[in-house]
Design an enzyme around this catalytic site. Structure first.
Site, PDB file in Angstrom:
ATOM      1  N   LYS A  52       0.844  -1.205   0.000  1.00 52.94           N
ATOM      2  CA  LYS A  52       0.000   0.000   0.000  1.00 52.94           C
ATOM      3  C   LYS A  52       0.877   1.252   0.000  1.00 52.94           C
ATOM      4  O   LYS A  52       0.586   2.218  -0.714  1.00 52.94           O
ATOM      5  CB  LYS A  52      -0.943  -0.023   1.220  1.00 52.94           C
ATOM      6  CG  LYS A  52      -2.029  -1.092   1.091  1.00 52.94           C
ATOM      7  CD  LYS A  52      -2.832  -1.321   2.363  1.00 52.94           C
ATOM      8  CE  LYS A  52      -3.771  -2.514   2.175  1.00 52.94           C
ATOM      9  NZ  LYS A  52      -4.572  -2.846   3.362  1.00 52.94           N
ATOM     10  N   GLN A  96      -4.730  -1.783   9.675  1.00 52.01           N
ATOM     11  CA  GLN A  96      -4.609  -3.091   9.031  1.00 52.01           C
ATOM     12  C   GLN A  96      -5.155  -4.189   9.951  1.00 52.01           C
ATOM     13  O   GLN A  96      -4.841  -4.237  11.136  1.00 52.01           O
ATOM     14  CB  GLN A  96      -3.128  -3.358   8.686  1.00 52.01           C
ATOM     15  CG  GLN A  96      -2.890  -4.609   7.852  1.00 52.01           C
ATOM     16  CD  GLN A  96      -3.468  -4.532   6.442  1.00 52.01           C
ATOM     17  OE1 GLN A  96      -3.665  -3.463   5.879  1.00 52.01           O
ATOM     18  NE2 GLN A  96      -3.751  -5.687   5.866  1.00 52.01           N
ATOM     19  N   ASP A 119     -11.051   2.331   3.822  1.00 50.84           N
ATOM     20  CA  ASP A 119     -11.290   0.885   3.703  1.00 50.84           C
ATOM     21  C   ASP A 119     -12.769   0.578   3.470  1.00 50.84           C
ATOM     22  O   ASP A 119     -13.122  -0.533   3.076  1.00 50.84           O
ATOM     23  CB  ASP A 119     -10.876   0.177   5.001  1.00 50.84           C
ATOM     24  CG  ASP A 119      -9.519  -0.497   4.914  1.00 50.84           C
ATOM     25  OD1 ASP A 119      -9.124  -0.876   3.794  1.00 50.84           O
ATOM     26  OD2 ASP A 119      -8.875  -0.649   5.964  1.00 50.84           O
TER      27      ASP A 119
HETATM   28  N1  GUN Z   1      -6.670  -7.186   6.079  1.00 55.01           N
HETATM   29  C1  GUN Z   1      -6.929  -7.900   4.958  1.00 55.01           C
HETATM   30  N2  GUN Z   1      -7.463  -7.113   3.992  1.00 55.01           N
HETATM   31  C2  GUN Z   1      -7.561  -5.869   4.546  1.00 55.01           C
HETATM   32  C3  GUN Z   1      -8.032  -4.635   4.042  1.00 55.01           C
HETATM   33  O1  GUN Z   1      -8.510  -4.501   2.918  1.00 55.01           O
HETATM   34  N3  GUN Z   1      -7.942  -3.587   4.901  1.00 55.01           N
HETATM   35  C4  GUN Z   1      -7.452  -3.696   6.163  1.00 55.01           C
HETATM   36  N4  GUN Z   1      -7.435  -2.613   6.933  1.00 55.01           N
HETATM   37  N5  GUN Z   1      -7.014  -4.836   6.658  1.00 55.01           N
HETATM   38  C5  GUN Z   1      -7.064  -5.916   5.851  1.00 55.01           C
END
Ligand code: GUN
Length: 292
Positions: A52, A96, A119
């Site tokens: 990211k 996350q 998100d």
């Molecule tokens: N863990 C797995 N996929 C995601 C996601 O799209 N966002 C976040 N914050 N955590 C994750």
């Protein structure tokens, strides 16, 4: 059979976003700014967050990574969320997941200001998405819809089977596929561990979206010839020939299913790269205050 090249589409979209950022800078705005909170040192989470941050660079965004140790208290994490909510230099942020067991993920998600929830996990965004209002759509479902759109895959009136009912993928993608929109307008069935006659249901599908996290679950006898298969699975399986010691496997028995399909996403290089690009899109929307 046509392979859906998520990596190529993602690269093209990142260029489009970067061009938008250049326009914003020329108009006197600052760069969009995404912050990510990473708790602990889970290997998968480290990899995702690093990807990211790299995507932010490719899109011309500012990024900030906030690391917290595994034993951080819920109060400390919530205080960080509040600080980010109130930081005018941060347009959007993510925490996350998964979080350590002693922290309530739901409490953390609900503490995030929904206007910065890139998100799309906050109940306000989930609710708005389900009734078709402007909102942050969570990244994986948004990425899937974008692929269907860019490959002109017909969805109107199509039978779509979603395998898995998670809050992050199964439920939202089912909502989007049934919505009166293009892509959308499909007849959607959501299947899960208690579903009877699963193979028969899958065999009727024009589109299968597999998001259950079981490598190779979708086999050739479950697929109607000419179907479109979207594989959301990314399970790490041991592979001694790789430097990392593992490789990613999707939820679809690709080798035997692919020859039957009209379109199929590979793993890796299908849905995965699109997920990160959708997060970048949401950050751009946040920076432009388009969701309020
Ligand atoms: N863990 C797995 N996929 C995601 C996601 O799209 N966002 C976040 N914050 N955590 C994750």
């Amino acid at each position: 059979m046509e392979l859906i090249d998520g990596k190529a589409v993602a690269t093209a979209i990142k260029k489009e976003i970067d061009a938008e950022v250049e326009k914003m800078l020329a108009a006197g705005h600052r760069r969009p700014h995404l912050a990510a909170v990473l708790v602990g040192h889970d290997g998968g989470s480290e990899t995702y967050v690093a990807a990211k941050v790299k995507a932010c660079e490719e899109c011309g965004f500012t990024s900030t990574l906030i690391r917290m140790e595994e034993d951080v208290t819920e109060e400390e994490l919530l205080a960080t969320v509040e600080r980010l909510n109130n930081d005018n230099e941060v347009d959007g942020f993510i925490v996350q997941l998964p979080l350590p067991r002693h922290i309530s993920e739901q409490r953390v998600i609900e503490t995030i200001d929904y206007r910065k929830d890139v998100d799309g996990f906050h109940p306000v965004n989930v609710g708005r998405m389900s009734i078709g209002l402007p909102c942050f759509v969570s990244a994986t479902p948004a990425g899937i819809m974008e692929l269907l759109s860019r490959y002109n895959i017909p969805t109107r009136g199509a039978r779509c089977v979603v395998l898995g009912r998670s809050n992050i993928v199964g439920k939202p993608v089912a909502m989007l596929m049934m919505q009166k929109a293009n892509p959308g307008d499909a007849t959607v069935s959501v299947c899960h561990s208690a579903t009877r006659d699963l193979k028969d249901i899958c065999r009727q599908a024009d589109i299968i979206i597999a998001a259950l996290g079981q490598p190779g679950f979708v086999t050739a006898d479950m697929v109607k010839p000419g179907a479109t298969i979207i594989d959301v699975g990314t399970t790490r399986v041991p592979d001694a020939t790789r430097k990392s010691g593992f490789r990613l496997r999707g939820d679809v028995d690709f080798e035997n299913v692919a020859p039957l399909c009209s379109f199929i996403t590979p793993v890796p290089g299908g849905v995965g790269p699109m997920t990160i690009v959708s997060l970048m899109r949401n950050t751009l929307l946040a920076a432009r205050h388009e969701i309020y």
